[in-house]
Design an enzyme around this catalytic site. Structure first.
Site, short mmCIF file in Angstrom:
data_model
loop_
_atom_site.label_atom_id
_atom_site.label_comp_id
_atom_site.label_asym_id
_atom_site.label_seq_id
_atom_site.Cartn_x
_atom_site.Cartn_y
_atom_site.Cartn_z
N LYS A 191 7.44 38.43 -41.43
CA LYS A 191 7.68 38.60 -42.86
C LYS A 191 6.61 39.47 -43.52
O LYS A 191 5.41 39.21 -43.37
CB LYS A 191 7.69 37.22 -43.54
CG LYS A 191 8.89 36.38 -43.13
CD LYS A 191 10.16 37.02 -43.66
CE LYS A 191 11.40 36.22 -43.36
NZ LYS A 191 12.62 36.97 -43.71
N PRO A 194 4.40 38.58 -48.00
CA PRO A 194 3.06 38.18 -48.45
C PRO A 194 2.10 39.37 -48.56
O PRO A 194 1.33 39.46 -49.52
CB PRO A 194 2.60 37.18 -47.38
CG PRO A 194 3.86 36.64 -46.78
CD PRO A 194 4.84 37.77 -46.83
N GLY A 358 -31.91 21.90 -36.94
CA GLY A 358 -31.29 21.04 -37.95
C GLY A 358 -32.32 20.50 -38.93
O GLY A 358 -33.51 20.83 -38.88
N CYS A 385 -36.14 25.08 -32.65
CA CYS A 385 -36.60 24.67 -33.97
C CYS A 385 -36.71 23.14 -34.05
O CYS A 385 -37.60 22.57 -33.43
CB CYS A 385 -35.75 25.29 -35.06
SG CYS A 385 -36.67 25.49 -36.60
N LEU A 386 -35.80 22.45 -34.76
CA LEU A 386 -35.89 20.99 -34.76
C LEU A 386 -35.80 20.46 -33.32
O LEU A 386 -36.40 19.43 -33.00
CB LEU A 386 -34.75 20.40 -35.62
CG LEU A 386 -34.78 18.89 -35.82
CD1 LEU A 386 -36.02 18.44 -36.58
CD2 LEU A 386 -33.53 18.42 -36.58
N HIS A 511 -35.87 30.96 -33.74
CA HIS A 511 -34.43 30.97 -33.42
C HIS A 511 -34.09 32.20 -32.59
O HIS A 511 -33.70 33.22 -33.16
CB HIS A 511 -33.61 31.00 -34.70
CG HIS A 511 -33.71 29.75 -35.51
ND1 HIS A 511 -32.76 28.75 -35.46
CD2 HIS A 511 -34.65 29.33 -36.38
CE1 HIS A 511 -33.11 27.77 -36.27
NE2 HIS A 511 -34.26 28.10 -36.84
N GLU A 513 -31.50 32.73 -31.00
CA GLU A 513 -30.06 33.03 -31.11
C GLU A 513 -29.75 34.11 -32.14
O GLU A 513 -28.73 34.79 -32.04
CB GLU A 513 -29.26 31.75 -31.40
CG GLU A 513 -29.42 31.15 -32.80
CD GLU A 513 -30.61 30.20 -32.95
OE1 GLU A 513 -31.56 30.31 -32.15
OE2 GLU A 513 -30.60 29.37 -33.88
N1 GLN Z 1 -36.17 20.62 -40.26
C1 GLN Z 1 -37.16 21.31 -39.48
C2 GLN Z 1 -38.17 22.03 -40.34
O1 GLN Z 1 -37.94 22.31 -41.48
C3 GLN Z 1 -36.50 22.27 -38.50
C4 GLN Z 1 -35.70 23.35 -39.14
C5 GLN Z 1 -34.72 24.00 -38.21
O2 GLN Z 1 -34.36 23.45 -37.17
N2 GLN Z 1 -34.24 25.17 -38.57
O3 GLN Z 1 -39.24 22.35 -39.88
#
Ligand code: GLN
Length: 540
Positions: A191, A194, A358, A385-386, A511, A513
Site C-alpha cells: 500500500k 501512507p 550502569g 565501567c560499573l 568504555h 565499546e
Molecule cells: N555508576 C558508576 C559511576 O558513576 C559507573 C558508571 C558507568 O558504568 N557508566 O562511576
C-alpha cells in the site's frame, strides 16, 4: 573535493523506527566510498538538553563522543559505519536549542525583540546545521531529523529545512524522505497511501522531498514505484526500496544496488567517481557471514530487557566476532536474577562474561557474583565501567577479606570504600554533562596483558562516570594479585585492572565499546572474543 558544502536532510514519515539512522549512515558510507568526506548530524525533537539524563530503558544507550558529548545512540552507528569521529555538534536536541536561545535572551542579545519559534528557534536550528559545514572539513553534511513529520515537535525542524533549502539554493540541499510501504496480507497488496500522505504532510510545510526511501518487507514492483513517483513528485529512479536486511551492515550494499549514491550525487550536482572503496567493508561482511565457529558471551546488566541499552557493546561483539571468525551469541543475563544458588546455572556453558556499565543499586550484587564466578572458574572476563568497579569490589571482598567492601555510590556507609567519588565530583550537584566524560589519555604498563592487546603505551579511551578506584586500596589489591595496569596520564586514576593469574581477566573504567568500528574493531573486544574462542575450543 567540492565547494560549497552540500546538505542532505533525512526526514521520516508514517511511523518511527524505520531505520532513518541506518539509512543515513549507509548513504554516508557509500558517498565516502566514492571519495567524499561526509559527516552525519542528528536533530532530536525532545526537550531534554541531551540524552544523558534519559533512562536507558526508554531511550537505549547514551553514546559518548571524544569531546565528551552525551548523545543519541545513532551517533554510534555513524561512527561505526564511517570510522569518523562525531562531536557535540553532531547531536542537537530541542532542549539545547531552546536553552541556547533563552540564554541569549537573558544576556540581552535580541535587543528587546519578542522571541518566537519563527524566526528565533528556526534560526538557531539553521545555525546548528551549518556549524558542521562551516568547519570546511566536509563535502557533504547529512542531517537526520528525529521524529516523524506531522508531529508538533518536528514542525520547527521541518520549517528550518524548508528555509535552508531555499537559502542554499538548488543542488546545494536535498531532502530524502523515509516512509513505510505496508503489505496487507489479506489483500495481498503493498500500500502506497501512507507514504503519499506523509509526503503530503511534508509538502504542506513547503518541503518537497527529492528522494523517497521506502521501508518494506517485500520488493517494490515497478508499478508501485511508478505510482509513488507520480503521486509524490519524484523521479522514478529516486524511489528507493529499503527491504529488511539480514544485518544493518548490508544496508550500504543494498543502497548501492539501487544507485542511491548516484541519484544523490546527481541531485547535488556532484560527479560520481567510478572508483568505490569498500574493500575492508566487504571483507568484514564476508567474515561476519561465514563464521568458522561460535562463542556465547553472558552480558550481565540491569537494562537487558531493552537490548538497545547496550547497543555499542553488542555491535563491538559483531566487529570482534568477524575479526576472530566466530559468531558471537549473546546470553542476556539480568543482574537482578543472579544469586549464589543460580549463578552456575545462569552462566553454564558461556565462553565469556561481560559485566556491563550502569548506575545505581538494583542488580548490583548479581554483577559482583558474576564477576566472582568468571574469576574463580577461569572464564574470560571483561568488566566495563560499573562492571570494573564491581570486579574490584568482588576482589576486595573475597580476596582481601573486606566483606562489606563496596562502592560509595551504592553503600555510602561501607568501611571499605574501594570505589569512591572522584575528588573533582565532590562539589558537583547538577545532572547532565557533569560526569567525567569524553576521551582521556591512559598510560599502559609495558608488562601487562593490556599492553599485549593494545600494543601501545599510550591510549585514548572515552569515559562516563563519577566514581573511581580509590587510590588507598591500590597497593593492597596489587599485593593480592589484582594489578592496576592502566592509569590516567595526568591524575593517576586507575583505568585498567587485570588479574595475571587468570587466563583473561580485564576490567576497564572507560568504555571501549564507543570506539569499535566495522573496519577497525576494538582491540579489547577482539582480545576478549579471541580468549572466549580459545576457552570454547579447550572445553571440547
Ligand atoms: N555508576 C558508576 C559511576 O558513576 C559507573 C558508571 C558507568 O558504568 N557508566 O562511576
Amino acid at each position: 573535493m567540492s565547494n560549497p558544502t552540500k546538505y542532505i536532510f533525512v526526514t521520516g514519515g508514517v511511523t518511527s523506527s524505520l531505520g532513518k539512522g541506518i539509512i543515513a549512515a549507509s548513504l554516508a558510507r557509500i558517498l565516502q566510498a566514492r571519495g567524499y568526506s561526509v559527516t552525519i548530524q542528528k536533530l532530536d525533537p525532545y526537550i531534554n538538553v541531551d540524552p544523558g539524563t534519559l533512562n536507558p530503558y526508554e531511550h537505549g544507550e547514551c553514546y559518548v563522543t571524544t569531546d565528551g558529548a552525551e548523545t543519541d545512540l545513532d551517533l554510534g552507528h555513524y561512527e561505526r559505519f564511517l570510522g569518523v569521529e562525531t562531536s557535540q555538534a553532531n547531536n542537537v536536541t530541542t532542549g539545547r536549542i531552546y536553552l541556547s536561545v533563552i540564554e541569549k535572551e537573558r544576556r540581552g542579545e535580541f535587543l528587546g525583540k519578542t522571541i518566537q519559534v519563527i524566526p528565533h528557534i528556526t534560526n538557531e536550528i539553521k545555525q546548528r546545521v551549518q556549524i558542521l559545514g562551516n568547519t570546511g572539513k566536509y563535502d557533504i553534511i547529512i542531517t537526520e531529523i528525529g521524529g516523524t513529520v506531522g508531529d508538533i515537535e518536528s514542525y520547527p525542524y521541518v520549517e528550518a529545512v524548508r528555509q535552508l533549502k531555499w537559502n542554499l539554493g538548488p543542488k546545494n540541499a536535498i531532502v530524502i524522505h523515509l516512509g513505510l510501504v505496508p503489505y496487507l496480507a489479506a489483500a495481498g497488496e503493498l500500500k502506497t497511501k501512507p507514504v503519499q500522505h506523509s509526503v503530503k504532510s511534508l509538502m504542506s510545510s513547503g518541503v518537497q522531498p527529492d528522494i523517497l526511501v521506502c521501508r518494506t518487507e517485500h520488493h517494490l514492483p515497478e508499478d508501485i514505484k511508478d505510482k509513488l513517483a507520480l503521486f509524490c513528485n519524484v523521479r522514478k529512479e529516486a524511489v528507493i526500496e529499503s527491504m529488511d536486511a539480514e544485518t544493518i551492515y548490508d544496508v550500504p550494499m543494498l543502497m548501492l544496488e539501487q544507485n542511491l549514491d548516484k541519484v544523490v550525487l546527481e541531485d547535488l550536482g556532484l560527479p560520481c567517481p567510478e572508483h568505490l572503496e569498500l574493500t575492508k567493508w566487504k571483507e568484514f561482511l564476508q567474515r561476519y557471514k561465514n563464521p568458522k565457529g561460535e562463542v556465547t558471551i553472558a552480558l550481565v546488566g540491569k537494562y537487558v530487557s531493552l537490548h538497545d541499552a547496550y547497543k555499542s557493546i553488542v555491535e563491538s561483539f559483531i566487529h570482534a566476532g568477524a575479526a576472530c571468525e566466530v559468531k558471537v551469541n549473546v546470553r542476556w543475563v539480568y543482574s537482578g536474577d543472579v544469586k549464589n544458588e543460580n549463578v552456575a546455572e545462569l552462566l553454564k556453558g558461556v565462553d565469556g562474561v561481560l559485566v556491563a556499565p550502569g548506575f545505581g543499586e538494583r542488580g548490583i550484587e548479581g554483577k559482583i557474583k558474576a564477576a566472582r564466578y568468571a574469576r574463580e572458574n577461569n572464564i574470560p572476563f571483561l568488566g566495563i565501567c560499573l562492571g570494573m568497579q564491581m570486579a574490584v569490589v568482588e576482589y576486595a571482598r573475597n580476596i582481601l577479606g573486606y566483606t562489606d567492601a563496596h562502592s560509595k555510590e551504592i553503600d555510602p556507609n561501607t568501611t571499605h570504600p574501594v570505589i569512591d567519588l572522584m575528588e573533582s565530583q565532590k562539589t558537583v550537584t547538577a545532572k547532565g554533562g557533569t560526569m567525567r566524560l569524553g576521551a582521556w589519555q591512559c598510560s599502559v604498563d609495558k608488562d601487562s596483558k593490556a599492553y599485549q592487546i593494545y600494543g601501545q603505551e599510550s591510549i585514548m579511551e572515552r569515559h562516563r562516570h563519577r566514581y573511581e578506584l580509590s587510590s588507598q586500596y591500590i597497593d593492597e589489591l596489587e599485593a593480592a594479585g589484582m594489578k592496576c595496569t592502566g592509569r590516567n596520564a595526568d591524575t593517576g586514576l586507575v583505568d585498567i585492572v587485570e588479574v595475571p593469574s587468570h587466563p583473561w581477566y580485564m576490567a576497564v573504567q572507560f568504555h571501549p565499546e564507543y570506539r569499535s568500528k566495522v573496519e577497525t574493531p576494538h582491540p579489547l573486544f577482539v582480545g576478549f572474543i579471541d580468549a572466549a574462542k580459545k576457552y570454547s575450543q579447550n572445553k571440547k
